[in-house]
Scaffold this motif. Structure first.
Motif, PDB file in Angstrom:
ATOM      1  N   LEU A 157       1.555 -12.567  14.974  1.00  0.00           N
ATOM      2  CA  LEU A 157       0.906 -12.442  16.103  1.00  0.00           C
ATOM      3  C   LEU A 157       1.165 -13.340  17.423  1.00  0.00           C
ATOM      4  CD1 LEU A 157      -2.005 -11.152  17.294  1.00  0.00           C
ATOM      5  CD2 LEU A 157      -3.100 -12.997  16.555  1.00  0.00           C
ATOM      6  N   GLU A 158       1.578 -14.417  17.193  1.00  0.00           N
ATOM      7  CA  GLU A 158       1.830 -15.671  18.035  1.00  0.00           C
ATOM      8  C   GLU A 158       3.209 -15.115  18.739  1.00  0.00           C
ATOM      9  OE1 GLU A 158       2.874 -20.233  18.903  1.00  0.00           O
ATOM     10  OE2 GLU A 158       1.496 -19.778  17.189  1.00  0.00           O
ATOM     11  N   ALA A 159       4.110 -14.867  17.634  1.00  0.00           N
ATOM     12  CA  ALA A 159       5.304 -14.328  18.278  1.00  0.00           C
ATOM     13  C   ALA A 159       5.424 -13.108  19.219  1.00  0.00           C
ATOM     14  CB  ALA A 159       6.342 -14.077  17.160  1.00  0.00           C
ATOM     15  N   ASN A 160       4.566 -12.054  18.714  1.00  0.00           N
ATOM     16  CA  ASN A 160       4.250 -10.884  19.658  1.00  0.00           C
ATOM     17  C   ASN A 160       3.833 -11.194  21.056  1.00  0.00           C
ATOM     18  OD1 ASN A 160       4.506  -8.085  19.610  1.00  0.00           O
ATOM     19  ND2 ASN A 160       2.644  -7.903  19.173  1.00  0.00           N
ATOM     20  N   ALA A 161       2.799 -12.047  21.126  1.00  0.00           N
ATOM     21  CA  ALA A 161       2.102 -12.243  22.177  1.00  0.00           C
ATOM     22  C   ALA A 161       3.180 -13.064  23.193  1.00  0.00           C
ATOM     23  CB  ALA A 161       0.839 -13.130  21.798  1.00  0.00           C
ATOM     24  N   LEU A 162       3.804 -13.959  22.702  1.00  0.00           N
ATOM     25  CA  LEU A 162       4.705 -14.744  23.255  1.00  0.00           C
ATOM     26  C   LEU A 162       5.591 -13.709  24.057  1.00  0.00           C
ATOM     27  CD1 LEU A 162       5.847 -17.148  24.620  1.00  0.00           C
ATOM     28  CD2 LEU A 162       7.106 -17.695  22.573  1.00  0.00           C
ATOM     29  N   SER A 163       6.409 -13.005  23.099  1.00  0.00           N
ATOM     30  CA  SER A 163       7.359 -11.785  23.709  1.00  0.00           C
ATOM     31  C   SER A 163       6.904 -10.895  24.526  1.00  0.00           C
ATOM     32  CB  SER A 163       8.152 -11.277  22.746  1.00  0.00           C
ATOM     33  OG  SER A 163       7.132 -10.368  21.715  1.00  0.00           O
ATOM     34  N   PHE A 164       5.412 -10.664  24.451  1.00  0.00           N
ATOM     35  CA  PHE A 164       4.997  -9.577  25.555  1.00  0.00           C
ATOM     36  C   PHE A 164       4.610 -10.328  26.797  1.00  0.00           C
ATOM     37  CE2 PHE A 164       4.637  -6.156  22.326  1.00  0.00           C
ATOM     38  CZ  PHE A 164       4.300  -5.159  23.001  1.00  0.00           C
ATOM     39  N   THR A 165       4.405 -11.461  26.711  1.00  0.00           N
ATOM     40  CA  THR A 165       3.962 -12.232  27.715  1.00  0.00           C
ATOM     41  C   THR A 165       5.232 -12.429  28.842  1.00  0.00           C
ATOM     42  OG1 THR A 165       2.128 -13.288  26.736  1.00  0.00           O
ATOM     43  CG2 THR A 165       3.295 -14.447  28.607  1.00  0.00           C
ATOM     44  N   ALA A 166       6.209 -12.753  28.131  1.00  0.00           N
ATOM     45  CA  ALA A 166       7.497 -12.837  28.690  1.00  0.00           C
ATOM     46  C   ALA A 166       8.133 -11.613  29.305  1.00  0.00           C
ATOM     47  CB  ALA A 166       8.485 -13.465  27.806  1.00  0.00           C
ATOM     48  N   ILE A 167       7.748 -10.483  28.773  1.00  0.00           N
ATOM     49  CA  ILE A 167       8.370  -9.013  29.020  1.00  0.00           C
ATOM     50  C   ILE A 167       7.369  -8.516  30.228  1.00  0.00           C
ATOM     51  CG2 ILE A 167       8.368  -6.595  28.486  1.00  0.00           C
ATOM     52  CD1 ILE A 167       9.435  -7.674  25.513  1.00  0.00           C
ATOM     53  N   LEU A 168       6.195  -9.202  30.177  1.00  0.00           N
ATOM     54  CA  LEU A 168       5.353  -8.632  31.364  1.00  0.00           C
ATOM     55  C   LEU A 168       5.698  -9.463  32.619  1.00  0.00           C
ATOM     56  CD1 LEU A 168       2.919  -7.123  32.469  1.00  0.00           C
ATOM     57  CD2 LEU A 168       1.334  -9.093  31.425  1.00  0.00           C
ATOM     58  N   ILE A 169       6.211 -10.856  32.415  1.00  0.00           N
ATOM     59  CA  ILE A 169       6.464 -11.439  33.801  1.00  0.00           C
ATOM     60  C   ILE A 169       7.825 -10.921  33.983  1.00  0.00           C
ATOM     61  CG2 ILE A 169       7.161 -14.061  34.325  1.00  0.00           C
ATOM     62  CD1 ILE A 169       5.132 -15.057  32.333  1.00  0.00           C
ATOM     63  N   LEU A 170       8.622 -10.484  33.071  1.00  0.00           N
ATOM     64  CA  LEU A 170      10.088  -9.937  33.542  1.00  0.00           C
ATOM     65  C   LEU A 170       9.792  -8.454  34.480  1.00  0.00           C
ATOM     66  CD1 LEU A 170      12.493 -10.892  30.674  1.00  0.00           C
ATOM     67  CD2 LEU A 170      12.347 -11.964  32.985  1.00  0.00           C
ATOM     68  N   LEU A 171       8.934  -7.832  33.905  1.00  0.00           N
ATOM     69  CA  LEU A 171       8.870  -6.758  34.531  1.00  0.00           C
ATOM     70  C   LEU A 171       7.970  -6.784  35.855  1.00  0.00           C
ATOM     71  CD1 LEU A 171       7.376  -4.388  31.295  1.00  0.00           C
ATOM     72  CD2 LEU A 171       9.668  -4.261  32.560  1.00  0.00           C
ATOM     73  N   LEU A 172       7.291  -7.643  35.953  1.00  0.00           N
ATOM     74  CA  LEU A 172       6.419  -8.015  37.217  1.00  0.00           C
ATOM     75  C   LEU A 172       7.403  -8.469  38.363  1.00  0.00           C
ATOM     76  CD1 LEU A 172       3.061  -9.686  36.236  1.00  0.00           C
ATOM     77  CD2 LEU A 172       3.567  -7.239  37.122  1.00  0.00           C
ATOM     78  N   LEU A 173       8.402  -9.224  37.728  1.00  0.00           N
ATOM     79  CA  LEU A 173       9.376 -10.055  38.657  1.00  0.00           C
ATOM     80  C   LEU A 173      10.591  -8.828  39.156  1.00  0.00           C
ATOM     81  CD1 LEU A 173      10.322 -13.449  36.830  1.00  0.00           C
ATOM     82  CD2 LEU A 173       9.121 -13.011  39.131  1.00  0.00           C
ATOM     83  N   HIS A 174      10.775  -8.038  38.092  1.00  0.00           N
ATOM     84  CA  HIS A 174      11.597  -7.048  38.435  1.00  0.00           C
ATOM     85  C   HIS A 174      10.946  -5.873  39.147  1.00  0.00           C
ATOM     86  CE1 HIS A 174      14.871  -3.967  37.705  1.00  0.00           C
ATOM     87  NE2 HIS A 174      13.664  -3.046  37.480  1.00  0.00           N
ATOM     88  N   GLN A 175       9.789  -5.664  39.379  1.00  0.00           N
ATOM     89  CA  GLN A 175       9.167  -4.766  40.238  1.00  0.00           C
ATOM     90  C   GLN A 175       9.179  -5.404  41.561  1.00  0.00           C
ATOM     91  OE1 GLN A 175       8.232  -1.672  39.319  1.00  0.00           O
ATOM     92  NE2 GLN A 175       7.623  -1.356  41.513  1.00  0.00           N
ATOM     93  N   GLY A 176       8.688  -6.648  41.574  1.00  0.00           N
ATOM     94  CA  GLY A 176       8.585  -7.247  42.999  1.00  0.00           C
ATOM     95  C   GLY A 176       9.954  -7.372  43.627  1.00  0.00           C
ATOM     96  N   ALA A 177      11.205  -7.543  42.829  1.00  0.00           N
ATOM     97  CA  ALA A 177      12.537  -7.687  43.570  1.00  0.00           C
ATOM     98  C   ALA A 177      12.664  -6.117  43.969  1.00  0.00           C
ATOM     99  CB  ALA A 177      13.469  -7.967  42.309  1.00  0.00           C
ATOM    100  N   ILE A 178      12.275  -5.224  43.231  1.00  0.00           N
ATOM    101  CA  ILE A 178      12.653  -3.619  43.909  1.00  0.00           C
ATOM    102  C   ILE A 178      11.842  -3.379  45.178  1.00  0.00           C
ATOM    103  CG2 ILE A 178      12.163  -1.325  43.295  1.00  0.00           C
ATOM    104  CD1 ILE A 178      12.800  -2.149  40.559  1.00  0.00           C
ATOM    105  N   THR A 179      10.643  -3.932  45.110  1.00  0.00           N
ATOM    106  CA  THR A 179       9.711  -3.804  46.320  1.00  0.00           C
ATOM    107  C   THR A 179      10.212  -4.534  47.572  1.00  0.00           C
ATOM    108  OG1 THR A 179       8.059  -5.027  45.624  1.00  0.00           O
ATOM    109  CG2 THR A 179       7.566  -3.089  45.098  1.00  0.00           C
ATOM    110  N   LEU A 180      10.936  -5.417  47.445  1.00  0.00           N
ATOM    111  CA  LEU A 180      11.122  -6.502  48.548  1.00  0.00           C
ATOM    112  C   LEU A 180      12.452  -5.950  49.346  1.00  0.00           C
ATOM    113  CD1 LEU A 180      11.126 -10.237  47.124  1.00  0.00           C
ATOM    114  CD2 LEU A 180       9.681  -8.922  48.670  1.00  0.00           C
TER     115      LEU A 180
END
Length: 180
Positions: A157-180
């Protein structure tokens, strides 16, 4: 071929494997190589099953929603149509469903992996044990089987939560980089 989507999926998979290996090594007291192998196997299993389920489910969706999904996967953007207003809610609900489904697949995969490798996880109680026997074992301070099961469950559970959090942050950064 959606090469950009494949490359980004590979990047996210590598991030998830490395983070989950760290958690599995720490929580389950595994070696570096073993934790990497476990994390890689579990993530590849979950990703493969996820894509199969996604492709089956996608073929059953209404055409406007299918077009929206294809637009996001191939071009990383939504376009206005009848489903555009419902996309934030659908995205959050889907993400929560994917999180718990992935957690369950990884937990079951870890149990089966340990069985296949001869490191069979101990069960909480065998069927022949009565409630009184389990109480006596716990009272004497030997609930190792239950602790092993719960530590494995919490580690996944902790491993899955950590990886999902990191992936969410990367997706948000990727989306922000695209919109700029």
């Amino acid at each position: 071929m959606p090469l950009r989507a494949i490359a980004f999926q590979s990047l996210l998979l590598m991030v998830a494997i490395s983070l989950e290996a760290l958690v599995l090594r720490q929580r389950m007291r595994l070696g570096y190589q073993t934790s990497m192998q476990y994390a890689a196997t579990l993530n590849l299993l979950a990703t493969s099953l996820g894509w199969v389920i996604f492709l089956i489910a996608e073929s059953m969706l209404p055409p406007p929603l299918r077009s929206q999904i294809i637009s996001v996967v191939l071009f990383n953007r939504f376009y206005p149509n009848g489903w555009f207003d419902m996309l934030p809610v659908l995205t959050v609900v889907s993400a929560m469903g994917v999180f718990f489904a992935t957690y369950w697949v990884k937990l079951q995969g870890l149990i089966w992996l340990m069985v296949l490798l001869g490191r069979a996880p101990a069960t909480a109680a065998t069927e022949s044990e009565s409630r009184h026997q389990r109480y006596e074992i716990a009272r004497r301070g030997k609930p190792a089987q239950r602790q092993d099961h719960s530590s494995r469950t919490l580690a996944v559970l902790e491993a899955n939560a950590l990886s999902f959090t990191a992936i969410l942050i990367l997706l948000l950064l990727h989306q922000g980089a695209i919109t700029l």
